[in-house]
Design an enzyme around this catalytic site. Structure first.
Site, PDB file in Angstrom:
ATOM      1  CE  LYS A 192       0.673   1.022   4.550  1.00 38.61           C
ATOM      2  NZ  LYS A 192       0.862   2.293   5.259  1.00 38.61           N
ATOM      3  CB  THR A 249      -1.425   4.566   3.249  1.00 41.89           C
ATOM      4  OG1 THR A 249      -1.447   3.830   4.458  1.00 41.89           O
ATOM      5  CG2 THR A 249       0.009   4.969   2.949  1.00 41.89           C
TER       6      THR A 249
END
Length: 336
Positions: A192, A249
């Protein structure tokens, strides 16, 4: 009372140590820089990474790894992923024989393409039952500010996962869930960061929400494909350690990787962005090892490829965007 050693005085290491201490454990935080350690131990503040946040008075800090590890039942590792191997080798002789080693790190090791739990098992010479992973949408400054958050505790041994869950459960603002899928939880946390770099680059270029949504969704597909090749449980990627961490994120201004990507998208050079970045953006180095891991398993990861191109190979963000959008479409169900 459970004794815990936390290695790493960055924002997340300090925040997790705070959670553990407030949950009633005896916690010692290890750091390399004496002046920062003294500020934590004496003033109950981390002025460099959590300014303005009061830390529990019972949280101790030291520069001595042997002191931190003395009698520890859990050893929490929160150092930059590419620095884990040499650091752990130096600390290994002081680790108690039955301690559980816990990774809060989100990266893939350069050269070996090993996940952090694999590096821990190799260097510390411990079985998988003594290694756990904590990962999820855990932006440190929000949690340090007592905003509610949840995370995933993964371990091959369900009883160990339950023990770790118990010592870091802090109602009403920090809720850990357990998952036996260590591979999936780690991959979600590592990859990610790479996708967040891509989202940040697009935002820095002035692209809108359609592009962000496309990159996040296609990024999840890349993570899932790699996870499938490595034997991860696909349900993991629909949960906190997959989609949850990816969304946080990729979208939060508190995200180091998204911010790093934004600066690249605005035209700053890699050297300029590195100089302006106070903490480690794990995706910058891990993007290369993630791509190498994907190629070892014959997994296509086009977003990861262009991130490596922009960050390390001199590709312009505009060229990266053209490459992604001009790829020949493949028949995939429902566009996922």
């Amino acid at each position: 009372m459970t004794k815990v050693a936390v290695f790493g005085t960055g924002s997340w290491g300090t925040t997790f140590a705070m959670i553990l201490a407030e949950a009633g454990n005896e916690v010692t935080l290890w750091g390399r820089r004496r002046e920062l350690v003294e500020a934590i131990d004496r003033d109950h503040m981390n002025p460099d990474y959590l300014p303005g946040v009061s830390l529990p008075e019972k949280l101790r800090a030291t520069t001595d790894p042997a002191r931190a590890l003395d009698g520890a039942e859990f050893v929490v590792l929160v150092v930059p992923s590419q620095q884990l191997r040499p650091n752990l080798a130096a600390w290994r002789e002081h680790i108690p024989p039955n301690a559980v080693l816990v990774s809060l790190m989100k990266g893939i090791e350069l050269g070996t393409t090993k996940r952090m739990s694999e590096v821990i098992r190799e260097v510390a010479e411990v079985p998988e039952e003594r290694v756990a992973v904590v990962s999820g949408p855990n932006l440190a400054k929000e949690i340090a500010g007592r905003q509610p958050a949840a995370t995933v505790v993964a371990c091959a041994d369900k009883s160990v996962a339950a023990r770790l869950q118990a010592i870091c459960h802090l109602p009403p603002w920090f809720r850990p869930y357990t998952n036996p899928d260590v591979v999936g939880v780690e991959l979600g946390g590592a990859v990610k960061n790479v996708i967040a770099l891509a989202v940040g680059v697009s935002a820095g270029m002035g692209m809108g929400d359609n592009v962000s949504a496309m990159l996040i969704t296609r990024g999840l597909a890349e993570i899932s494909r790699l996870g499938a090749a490595l034997g991860a449980d696909q349900h993991t990627f629909a949960g906190l350690a997959g989609m949850g961490d990816l969304v946080a994120t990729c979208t939060s201004p508190l995200s180091r990787n998204r911010t790093f990507g934004e600066n690249l998208g605005r035209g700053m050079t890699l050297e300029e962005v590195v100089a302006a970045t106070k903490q480690t953006a794990e995706g910058v180095k891990s993007c290369e090892s993630v791509l190498e891991l994907a190629r070892k398993h014959d997994v296509e990861m086009p977003i990861t490829e262009v991130v490596v191109g922009v960050v390390h190979d001199g590709m312009s963000p505009a060229e990266a965007g053209m490459l992604l959008m001009s790829r020949s479409p493949k028949p995939e169900r429902y566009g996922i």
